[in-house]
Design an enzyme around this catalytic site. Structure first.
Site, short mmCIF file in Angstrom:
data_model
loop_
_atom_site.label_atom_id
_atom_site.label_comp_id
_atom_site.label_asym_id
_atom_site.label_seq_id
_atom_site.Cartn_x
_atom_site.Cartn_y
_atom_site.Cartn_z
N ASN A 10 -11.81 -39.07 22.78
CA ASN A 10 -11.94 -38.42 21.48
C ASN A 10 -10.88 -38.99 20.54
OD1 ASN A 10 -12.20 -36.72 19.30
ND2 ASN A 10 -11.52 -34.86 20.36
N LYS A 12 -10.52 -38.39 17.47
CA LYS A 12 -10.18 -37.39 16.44
C LYS A 12 -10.19 -38.06 15.06
CE LYS A 12 -7.83 -34.64 19.89
NZ LYS A 12 -6.74 -33.70 20.21
N HIS A 96 -14.83 -28.08 19.96
CA HIS A 96 -13.45 -28.48 20.23
C HIS A 96 -12.49 -27.42 19.69
CE1 HIS A 96 -9.69 -30.74 20.26
NE2 HIS A 96 -10.27 -31.51 21.16
N GLU A 166 -10.52 -27.65 28.17
CA GLU A 166 -9.30 -28.13 27.52
C GLU A 166 -8.39 -26.95 27.20
OE1 GLU A 166 -9.88 -32.14 25.31
OE2 GLU A 166 -10.75 -30.58 24.09
#
Length: 253
Positions: A10, A12, A96, A166
């Site tokens: 990821n 981001k 997320h 996560e």
């Protein structure tokens, strides 16, 4: 059949076109286990998706970092699942913790997004995880179960879902859940899925770990029985991402 190891990167909200080209070149030249051992997906920002897709080696795939909850239209600034499919983007990350926290995405909203993305033919990396306060209060499992339940209520077929656990307190902080801590949550989450969704899904769905995963800790984490891979943040922008991909061999050895 065993669960194929999955490594997601990821990126981001990071990168310039030069930096992105550099990362892709690094990945394209990397010697990593074959596709039958590990599935690799990288998730650049929207603006770089077609560029990365066209440049990236054929055995790696790309994911968007988000998509809209329903069909496109008058939703300024959003990107629809249909658009991603039209571009040939196979994966999307949903739920997320940064979006849950910064944009107030609720469990229900993430469940709706997941169902819609799947209905349009996307595969979903669905993120769950607790904050430090929730962990210290002893509510890790109930929080993660509630997040997963919101998806289970909207989805009947889990074939194209990867669940990413996560812990929020471990994302970008340098703190990492110990292999035992991570394994415990993965085990409990799989047990919840078995009891509330079904044994077949629990046995086949991949539950991956995210939260300060790096080249140094990935092998030990990969050795845990219920950890089926990683969703990597900061380290996915660095050469050590290749080492993390290589940790997949722990499962096949």
């Amino acid at each position: 059949m065993g669960r194929k190891f999955f490594v997601g990167g990821n990126w981001k909200c990071n990168g310039t076109s030069e930096e992105v080209k550099k990362i892709v070149t690094l990945l394209n030249e990397a010697e990593v286990p074959s596709e039958d051992v590990v599935e690799v997906v990288v998730s650049p920002p929207y603006v770089f998706l077609p560029f990365v897709k066209n440049l990236l080696r054929a055995d790696f795939h790309v994911a968007a970092q988000n998509c809209w909850v329903k069909k496109g239209g008058a939703f300024t600034g959003e990107v629809s699942a249909e658009m991603l499919v039209n571009l040939g983007i196979p994966w999307v990350i949903l739920g997320h913790s940064e979006r849950r926290a910064l944009l107030n995405e609720s469990n229900e909203f993430v469940g709706d997004k997941t169902a819609y993305a799947l209905s349009q033919g996307l595969k979903v990396i669905a993120c769950v995880g607790e904050t430090l306060e929730q962990r210290e209060a002893g509510s890790t499992i109930s929080v993660v179960a509630a997040q997963t339940k919101a998806i289970a209520e909207k989805v009947s077929d889990w074939t194209n879902i990867v669940v990413a656990y996560e812990p929020v307190w471990a994302i970008g902080t340098g703190k990492v859940a110990s292999p035992a801590q991570a394994q415990e949550v993965h085990f409990e989450l799989r047990k919840w899925i078995k009891e509330n969704v079904g044994a077949d899904v629990a046995g086949s769905v991949r539950i991956i770990y995210g939260g300060s995963v790096n080249g140094a800790n990935s092998k030990e984490l990969a050795g845990q029985p219920d950890i089926d891979g990683f969703l990597v943040g900061g380290a996915s922008l660095k050469p050590e991402f290749v080492d993390i991909i290589k940790s997949a061999t722990v499962k096949s050895s």
